[in-house]
Design a protein around this motif. Structure first.
Motif, PDB file in Angstrom:
ATOM      1  N   THR A  17      -7.341   8.362   6.268  1.00 35.57           N
ATOM      2  CA  THR A  17      -7.249   7.117   5.510  1.00 35.57           C
ATOM      3  C   THR A  17      -7.316   7.453   4.033  1.00 35.57           C
ATOM      4  O   THR A  17      -7.400   8.631   3.661  1.00 35.57           O
ATOM      5  CB  THR A  17      -8.351   6.129   5.920  1.00 35.57           C
ATOM      6  OG1 THR A  17      -8.093   4.861   5.303  1.00 35.57           O
ATOM      7  CG2 THR A  17      -9.733   6.635   5.518  1.00 35.57           C
ATOM      8  N   ASP A  18      -7.279   6.424   3.179  1.00 30.95           N
ATOM      9  CA  ASP A  18      -7.299   6.683   1.744  1.00 30.95           C
ATOM     10  C   ASP A  18      -8.704   6.523   1.191  1.00 30.95           C
ATOM     11  O   ASP A  18      -9.632   6.109   1.892  1.00 30.95           O
ATOM     12  CB  ASP A  18      -6.316   5.749   1.022  1.00 30.95           C
ATOM     13  CG  ASP A  18      -6.660   4.294   1.251  1.00 30.95           C
ATOM     14  OD1 ASP A  18      -7.529   3.780   0.543  1.00 30.95           O
ATOM     15  OD2 ASP A  18      -6.051   3.668   2.156  1.00 30.95           O
ATOM     16  N   SER A  19      -8.862   6.841  -0.078  1.00 28.92           N
ATOM     17  CA  SER A  19     -10.183   6.843  -0.720  1.00 28.92           C
ATOM     18  C   SER A  19     -10.760   5.446  -0.889  1.00 28.92           C
ATOM     19  O   SER A  19     -11.927   5.295  -1.254  1.00 28.92           O
ATOM     20  CB  SER A  19     -10.101   7.524  -2.091  1.00 28.92           C
ATOM     21  OG  SER A  19      -9.160   6.863  -2.925  1.00 28.92           O
ATOM     22  N   GLY A  20      -9.970   4.413  -0.630  1.00 32.58           N
ATOM     23  CA  GLY A  20     -10.459   3.050  -0.747  1.00 32.58           C
ATOM     24  C   GLY A  20     -11.389   2.623   0.376  1.00 32.58           C
ATOM     25  O   GLY A  20     -12.032   1.574   0.282  1.00 32.58           O
TER      26      GLY A  20
ATOM     27  N   GLU B 171       1.419   3.610  -2.249  1.00 32.67           N
ATOM     28  CA  GLU B 171       0.773   4.826  -2.751  1.00 32.67           C
ATOM     29  C   GLU B 171      -0.195   5.396  -1.719  1.00 32.67           C
ATOM     30  O   GLU B 171      -0.245   6.616  -1.513  1.00 32.67           O
ATOM     31  CB  GLU B 171       0.028   4.521  -4.047  1.00 32.67           C
ATOM     32  CG  GLU B 171      -0.630   5.747  -4.679  1.00 32.67           C
ATOM     33  CD  GLU B 171      -1.339   5.429  -5.977  1.00 32.67           C
ATOM     34  OE1 GLU B 171      -2.106   6.282  -6.440  1.00 32.67           O
ATOM     35  OE2 GLU B 171      -1.138   4.318  -6.517  1.00 32.67           O
ATOM     36  N   GLU B 172      -0.959   4.532  -1.074  1.00 29.49           N
ATOM     37  CA  GLU B 172      -1.914   4.986  -0.062  1.00 29.49           C
ATOM     38  C   GLU B 172      -1.195   5.643   1.113  1.00 29.49           C
ATOM     39  O   GLU B 172      -1.639   6.671   1.646  1.00 29.49           O
ATOM     40  CB  GLU B 172      -2.764   3.816   0.439  1.00 29.49           C
ATOM     41  CG  GLU B 172      -3.757   3.278  -0.568  1.00 29.49           C
ATOM     42  CD  GLU B 172      -3.155   2.230  -1.493  1.00 29.49           C
ATOM     43  OE1 GLU B 172      -1.902   2.078  -1.502  1.00 29.49           O
ATOM     44  OE2 GLU B 172      -3.927   1.557  -2.206  1.00 29.49           O
ATOM     45  N   LYS B 173      -0.066   5.079   1.512  1.00 32.46           N
ATOM     46  CA  LYS B 173       0.687   5.640   2.635  1.00 32.46           C
ATOM     47  C   LYS B 173       1.248   7.017   2.296  1.00 32.46           C
ATOM     48  O   LYS B 173       1.275   7.916   3.147  1.00 32.46           O
ATOM     49  CB  LYS B 173       1.816   4.685   3.030  1.00 32.46           C
ATOM     50  CG  LYS B 173       1.315   3.397   3.656  1.00 32.46           C
ATOM     51  CD  LYS B 173       2.418   2.368   3.809  1.00 32.46           C
ATOM     52  CE  LYS B 173       1.885   1.064   4.346  1.00 32.46           C
ATOM     53  NZ  LYS B 173       2.924   0.005   4.397  1.00 32.46           N
TER      54      LYS B 173
ATOM     55  N   LYS C  50      -0.156   9.128   0.276  1.00 30.77           N
ATOM     56  CA  LYS C  50      -1.303  10.041   0.325  1.00 30.77           C
ATOM     57  C   LYS C  50      -1.616  10.450   1.763  1.00 30.77           C
ATOM     58  O   LYS C  50      -1.948  11.601   2.032  1.00 30.77           O
ATOM     59  CB  LYS C  50      -2.525   9.384  -0.322  1.00 30.77           C
ATOM     60  CG  LYS C  50      -2.446   9.272  -1.837  1.00 30.77           C
ATOM     61  CD  LYS C  50      -3.682   8.592  -2.403  1.00 30.77           C
ATOM     62  CE  LYS C  50      -3.603   8.480  -3.920  1.00 30.77           C
ATOM     63  NZ  LYS C  50      -4.782   7.759  -4.470  1.00 30.77           N
TER      64      LYS C  50
ATOM     65  N   ASP D  22      -4.156   3.227   6.379  1.00 30.22           N
ATOM     66  CA  ASP D  22      -4.754   3.006   5.063  1.00 30.22           C
ATOM     67  C   ASP D  22      -6.020   2.164   5.223  1.00 30.22           C
ATOM     68  O   ASP D  22      -6.261   1.552   6.264  1.00 30.22           O
ATOM     69  CB  ASP D  22      -3.744   2.369   4.100  1.00 30.22           C
ATOM     70  CG  ASP D  22      -3.358   0.959   4.485  1.00 30.22           C
ATOM     71  OD1 ASP D  22      -4.217   0.071   4.389  1.00 30.22           O
ATOM     72  OD2 ASP D  22      -2.195   0.734   4.878  1.00 30.22           O
ATOM     73  N   SER D  23      -6.853   2.141   4.189  1.00 26.04           N
ATOM     74  CA  SER D  23      -8.188   1.558   4.291  1.00 26.04           C
ATOM     75  C   SER D  23      -8.178   0.070   4.637  1.00 26.04           C
ATOM     76  O   SER D  23      -9.143  -0.437   5.210  1.00 26.04           O
ATOM     77  CB  SER D  23      -8.953   1.782   2.984  1.00 26.04           C
ATOM     78  OG  SER D  23      -8.232   1.274   1.871  1.00 26.04           O
TER      79      SER D  23
ATOM     80  N   HIS E  36       0.825  -1.220   0.000  1.00 30.80           N
ATOM     81  CA  HIS E  36       0.000   0.000   0.000  1.00 30.80           C
ATOM     82  C   HIS E  36       0.856   1.266   0.000  1.00 30.80           C
ATOM     83  O   HIS E  36       0.548   2.238   0.689  1.00 30.80           O
ATOM     84  CB  HIS E  36      -0.943   0.003   1.210  1.00 30.80           C
ATOM     85  CG  HIS E  36      -1.799  -1.229   1.319  1.00 30.80           C
ATOM     86  ND1 HIS E  36      -2.850  -1.480   0.466  1.00 30.80           N
ATOM     87  CD2 HIS E  36      -1.750  -2.291   2.170  1.00 30.80           C
ATOM     88  CE1 HIS E  36      -3.412  -2.647   0.787  1.00 30.80           C
ATOM     89  NE2 HIS E  36      -2.757  -3.150   1.813  1.00 30.80           N
TER      90      HIS E  36
ATOM     91  N   LYS F 227     -10.985  11.025   4.254  1.00 26.20           N
ATOM     92  CA  LYS F 227     -10.453  10.166   3.186  1.00 26.20           C
ATOM     93  C   LYS F 227      -9.620  11.021   2.255  1.00 26.20           C
ATOM     94  O   LYS F 227     -10.079  12.016   1.735  1.00 26.20           O
ATOM     95  CB  LYS F 227     -11.592   9.484   2.436  1.00 26.20           C
ATOM     96  CG  LYS F 227     -12.387   8.513   3.292  1.00 26.20           C
ATOM     97  CD  LYS F 227     -13.124   7.482   2.473  1.00 26.20           C
ATOM     98  CE  LYS F 227     -14.244   8.067   1.664  1.00 26.20           C
ATOM     99  NZ  LYS F 227     -14.983   7.008   0.909  1.00 26.20           N
TER     100      LYS F 227
END
Length: 254
Positions: A232-235, A77-79, A81, A209-210, A75, A253
């Motif tokens: 958190t992320d958009s997921g 990319e999510e981290k 963000k 993250d999600s 994850h 998000k």
């Protein structure tokens, strides 16, 4: 389709995903809204799910411990963000604390790019190494006993040092977040340090993250707190985010 068969399929849907909505269930099974609501109520009583506004979410899943070397690539990319979303809450000459772990590595790298003067407290050797070459940063490494697998320091020496400090913000990066169980992680020695850093901080910003939401790790760090900020992320499904907001929690998000 019999009710038991439909309920099994709903449970299977939640095993594959983290949430379902009432509308998609009525469309999938071609039954009334009231029928789906009865199904969800029955399944909640059986402990198979948790009802939320507009649908249901999975009951928290237990997470297995994953080594730091493996987590770094998960994850990614999510981290990043989450790290980017945290930057507006940091100001020049702030005193902040960073948790251990791969999410904190992303934030540490961005701090070097975006800021000139900060004081950062951490028990992570990796975070310290990222920050230590930045001129104008005052980086405080707690010291203590060293845990090679996590590249972190722990124990009474680390805790004694943290108790002498104060920071404006602590960026907490736990393994799991759950409405029922709270914030949790895997390693007892690291949890003691996380609690100590929470105690010396004016504001707590939780970065998760999600994939970490509505899961549980082995050991509880603390309860969810309305004073904390949760990034958190958009997921993260809207149904789960809304359940957190209805519980009075500030979730964003990215």
């Amino acid at each position: 389709m019999f009710a038991n068969e439909r309920r099994i399929q709903i449970t299977e849907m939640l095993n594959r995903r983290s949430s379902v909505t009432v509308n998609e269930l009525t469309d999938t099974f071609q039954v009334s809204l009231e029928t789906i609501r009865r199904d969800l109520e029955y399944l909640e009583k059986q402990g198979a799910l948790k009802r939320v506004h507009g649908g249901a979410v999975t009951v928290h899943k237990m997470q297995n411990y994953i080594s730091l070397s493996s987590r770094v690539s998960e994850h990614r990319e999510e981290k990043r963000k989450l790290a980017l979303a945290s930057l507006p809450f940091i100001h020049e000459e702030d005193r902040i604390a960073l948790d251990t772990g791969s999410t904190s590595f992303e934030l540490a790298s961005l701090l070097c790019e975006r800021f000139s003067r900060l004081t950062i407290v951490t028990n992570s050797l990796e975070v310290f190494q990222i920050l230590s070459g930045k001129e104008g940063f005052q980086t405080v490494l707690t010291g203590g006993f060293y845990m090679p697998g996590e590249k972190t320091f722990y124990g009474h020496l680390a805790l004694d040092m943290i108790k002498q400090l104060h920071v404006s913000k602590f960026f907490l990066a736990p393994s799991a977040v759950s409405l029922d169980f709270g914030i949790s992680d895997h390693i007892h020695e690291m949890i003691a340090v996380q609690r100590a850093l929470i105690a010396i901080s004016d504001q707590i910003i939780v970065q998760a993250d999600s994939s970490k939401f509505e899961t549980c790790a082995a050991l509880k760090v603390c309860d969810l707190n309305p004073r904390f900020l949760y990034f958190t992320d958009s997921g993260l499904p809207d149904e789960i985010a809304e359940a957190y907001r209805k519980a009075g929690l500030q979730i964003t998000k990215c």
